[in-house]
Each structure stands twice: as structure tokens, then as C-alpha cells.
Design a protein around this motif. Structure first.
Motif, PDB file in Angstrom:
ATOM      1  N   SER A 172     -13.064 -13.680  36.908  1.00 33.47           N
ATOM      2  CA  SER A 172     -13.868 -14.638  36.141  1.00 33.47           C
ATOM      3  C   SER A 172     -13.055 -15.317  35.038  1.00 33.47           C
ATOM      4  O   SER A 172     -13.452 -16.345  34.515  1.00 33.47           O
ATOM      5  N   HIS A 173     -11.907 -14.725  34.691  1.00 37.17           N
ATOM      6  CA  HIS A 173     -11.061 -15.299  33.647  1.00 37.17           C
ATOM      7  C   HIS A 173     -10.022 -16.264  34.208  1.00 37.17           C
ATOM      8  O   HIS A 173      -9.304 -16.893  33.451  1.00 37.17           O
ATOM      9  N   PHE A 174      -9.925 -16.335  35.526  1.00 40.14           N
ATOM     10  CA  PHE A 174      -8.983 -17.270  36.136  1.00 40.14           C
ATOM     11  C   PHE A 174      -9.516 -18.695  36.006  1.00 40.14           C
ATOM     12  O   PHE A 174     -10.712 -18.927  36.077  1.00 40.14           O
ATOM     13  N   GLY A 175      -8.614 -19.639  35.863  1.00 38.63           N
ATOM     14  CA  GLY A 175      -9.036 -21.035  35.897  1.00 38.63           C
ATOM     15  C   GLY A 175      -9.317 -21.461  37.330  1.00 38.63           C
ATOM     16  O   GLY A 175      -8.960 -20.767  38.287  1.00 38.63           O
ATOM     17  N   GLU A 176      -9.947 -22.605  37.484  1.00 38.59           N
ATOM     18  CA  GLU A 176     -10.302 -23.098  38.813  1.00 38.59           C
ATOM     19  C   GLU A 176      -9.076 -23.315  39.690  1.00 38.59           C
ATOM     20  O   GLU A 176      -9.122 -23.135  40.910  1.00 38.59           O
ATOM     21  N   ASN A 177      -7.950 -23.654  39.088  1.00 38.18           N
ATOM     22  CA  ASN A 177      -6.759 -23.978  39.869  1.00 38.18           C
ATOM     23  C   ASN A 177      -6.061 -22.762  40.474  1.00 38.18           C
ATOM     24  O   ASN A 177      -5.085 -22.914  41.215  1.00 38.18           O
ATOM     25  N   ILE A 178      -6.529 -21.566  40.176  1.00 41.99           N
ATOM     26  CA  ILE A 178      -5.931 -20.361  40.751  1.00 41.99           C
ATOM     27  C   ILE A 178      -5.956 -20.412  42.278  1.00 41.99           C
ATOM     28  O   ILE A 178      -5.021 -19.961  42.950  1.00 41.99           O
ATOM     29  N   HIS A 179      -6.997 -20.999  42.849  1.00 48.33           N
ATOM     30  CA  HIS A 179      -7.131 -21.055  44.310  1.00 48.33           C
ATOM     31  C   HIS A 179      -5.989 -21.865  44.935  1.00 48.33           C
ATOM     32  O   HIS A 179      -5.354 -21.433  45.892  1.00 48.33           O
ATOM     33  N   GLY A 180      -5.739 -23.047  44.385  1.00 43.25           N
ATOM     34  CA  GLY A 180      -4.665 -23.886  44.898  1.00 43.25           C
ATOM     35  C   GLY A 180      -3.291 -23.322  44.586  1.00 43.25           C
ATOM     36  O   GLY A 180      -2.367 -23.441  45.389  1.00 43.25           O
ATOM     37  N   ASN A 181      -3.148 -22.702  43.415  1.00 38.87           N
ATOM     38  CA  ASN A 181      -1.859 -22.113  43.046  1.00 38.87           C
ATOM     39  C   ASN A 181      -1.457 -21.013  44.021  1.00 38.87           C
ATOM     40  O   ASN A 181      -0.295 -20.928  44.444  1.00 38.87           O
ATOM     41  N   ILE A 182      -2.415 -20.156  44.371  1.00 31.42           N
ATOM     42  CA  ILE A 182      -2.125 -19.065  45.298  1.00 31.42           C
ATOM     43  C   ILE A 182      -1.843 -19.618  46.694  1.00 31.42           C
ATOM     44  O   ILE A 182      -0.974 -19.101  47.420  1.00 31.42           O
ATOM     45  N   PHE A 183      -2.554 -20.677  47.090  1.00 29.64           N
ATOM     46  CA  PHE A 183      -2.281 -21.283  48.396  1.00 29.64           C
ATOM     47  C   PHE A 183      -0.848 -21.784  48.456  1.00 29.64           C
ATOM     48  O   PHE A 183      -0.138 -21.566  49.444  1.00 29.64           O
ATOM     49  N   GLU A 184      -0.397 -22.463  47.399  1.00 32.45           N
ATOM     50  CA  GLU A 184       0.980 -22.952  47.364  1.00 32.45           C
ATOM     51  C   GLU A 184       1.968 -21.790  47.400  1.00 32.45           C
ATOM     52  O   GLU A 184       3.000 -21.855  48.081  1.00 32.45           O
ATOM     53  N   ALA A 185       1.669 -20.718  46.656  1.00 31.81           N
ATOM     54  CA  ALA A 185       2.546 -19.548  46.655  1.00 31.81           C
ATOM     55  C   ALA A 185       2.616 -18.917  48.040  1.00 31.81           C
ATOM     56  O   ALA A 185       3.681 -18.461  48.481  1.00 31.81           O
TER      57      ALA A 185
END
Length: 247
Positions: free
Chosen positions: A123-136
Motif C-alpha cells: 500500500s506504500h508503493f507508488g502507482e508506478n511500481i507496476h511498470g517499474n517491475i515490468f521493465e526490471a
């Protein structure tokens, strides 16, 4: 894909037969050769992990690599599939495909956040965590399977299901940019007035008033300044759509 939560256990990460290995295999569609790359891709910086040389072990460098690989594969695809497109057209189309919004959507669809190792709650992650992990993840696949394997994954998960050039031509990725471009070309003065607009639910909100030629044309409210500006811009766009589309 919701089964991933049930089969994942941080304690089983290091072993090939472990739950993390199985979860990654389900996502990428092949057996990883070196699971360590994927462990790193799903490790948040809050875990404070380091290698034997003291270097940070988290997804951020892989995110950079994955972003570059996505851009490369998408650029090559557009070059082949849109032979009449000039440099500006190809750049704009690539931006639509690898937009932060789209990458976040891809990450959410694959439920990548379910595998993230972190010392802070999701819940403390920002919305962009999803895209960041996809790129990783894309970066990890490149290191594990090389360019061809990475290209195949991008085709399967991004290009085949999502890239429709005709549809993308009409997709707007930033209403704010469109409105600003229109105002600049028409020599109109514009201004975003941002202010705190907190409600009774304890959540911090920001209010935005968009003025064009000293007249308020749109208002919005969101949990970030960027979102509030984009919402106000979208409302302004539809108010002046016929004029904006002429530029």
C-alpha cells in the motif's frame, strides 16, 4: 494469475524447484536459466540487500536496462510495420506503447507486485511500481536469455496483444501536452493553479484550476498534482476539442 500469491514464498526463492521459480516461469513462459536475475528484478530497495562487494541488490538497474530493451524492440517493430512513418511519427508511436500508464497496466495484468520482496507494505508503493517491475523483468530476461529471448517475450506480452498501429494513432497519452501545445501555437496564456484540497477521509488531495486567457476553463481534484493537472487538461481538451484537433 492470482494463484501466484498462493504459491509464492520468499523463503523458497533460491531453489529451482521453489515457489518463486514456478511463479516466474508462469509469467515469462519458459524455465529461467539463472533465477538470480529474476530475484533481483523483484527486490525493492527497502530490502537493503547488497552483494558480496557491497553493491545494492534491487530492481532499479534492471529497470533501466529493461526500459532500453523495450524501446529497442518496439522501435524495430514500428520501423518495419510503419514504412511511411517519419522520425517524429515513429517516436510518438513508440511513446504511446511504452508510456508509464501502459507499462503500469502490463505490470498489473501480470500481478508482478505479488512477487516483490520489500520491507514496506504494498500500500506504500507508488502507482508506478507496476511498470517499474515490468521493465526490471524485461531486463532480467535479457540477461538470462539474450536479445532474441527478450524480443520474444516483448512480442508475446506487449506487441501481439496490445500494439494496433491504427488504434494507437488516435490514442492520446497526455492531454496536458496537447492543451499546452495548442495554447502556445494560438498564443494563448495558460496557467495551472494548484492548491491543497484535503477531504474528510484523511487522504491528501490536490485541487487544480486550469485558466486560459485569464478564464478558468477546467477544475479537477486528485491524489497527486500530476494527476490533477492531467484530469483538468482532459476536461479542457474536450471543451476545445474541435479547435485543438485543427493544430
Amino acid at each position: 494469475m492470482r494463484l501466484l500469491k498462493k504459491i509464492f514464498s520468499k523463503n523458497s526463492r533460491p531453489t529451482e524447484g521453489g515457489n518463486f521459480f514456478v511463479a516466474v516461469e508462469k509469467i515469462v513462459g519458459f524455465k529461467p536459466v539463472n533465477i538470480r536475475f529474476y530475484e533481483k528484478a523483484f527486490t525493492h530497495r527497502s530490502s537493503n540487500k547488497t552483494d558480496d562487494k557491497g553493491n545494492p541488490l534491487n530492481y532499479e538497474r534492471l529497470e533501466f536496462l529493461g526500459d532500453s530493451m523495450l524501446s529497442s524492440v518496439i522501435a524495430a517493430h514500428l520501423y518495419k510495420e510503419a514504412p511511411l512513418g517519419d522520425e517524429g511519427y515513429l517516436t510518438k508511436m513508440r511513446s504511446k506503447i511504452v508510456s508509464r500508464e501502459h507499462l503500469n497496466e502490463l505490470g498489473r495484468d501480470l500481478h508482478l507486485i505479488d512477487l516483490v520482496e520489500s520491507k514496506v507494505p504494498p500500500s506504500h508503493f507508488g502507482e508506478n511500481i507496476h511498470g517499474n517491475i515490468f521493465e526490471a523483468l524485461v531486463g532480467a530476461i535479457f540477461l538470462d536469455k539474450g536479445y532474441v529471448g527478450c524480443e520474444q517475450f516483448i512480442y508475446q506480452k506487449v506487441i501481439i496483444p496490445y500494439v494496433d498501429i491504427a488504434r494507437l494513432e488516435g490514442k492520446v497519452i497526455s492531454y496536458k501536452s496537447l492543451v499546452i501545445e495548442w495554447c502556445q501555437k494560438e498564443k494563448k496564456l495558460f496557467h495551472f493553479d494548484i492548491f491543497d484540497d484535503n477531504g474528510n477521509d484523511g487522504q491528501k488531495y490536490f485541487g487544480v484550476k486550469l485558466s486560459i486567457d485569464d478564464k478558468v476553463v477546467a477544475k479537477s481534484r486528485a491524489t497527486s498534482k500530476k494527476k490533477a493537472e492531467e484530469i483538468a487538461s482532459k476536461r479542457a481538451y474536450f471543451a476545445f476539442q474541435e479547435k485543438i484537433n485543427k493544430i
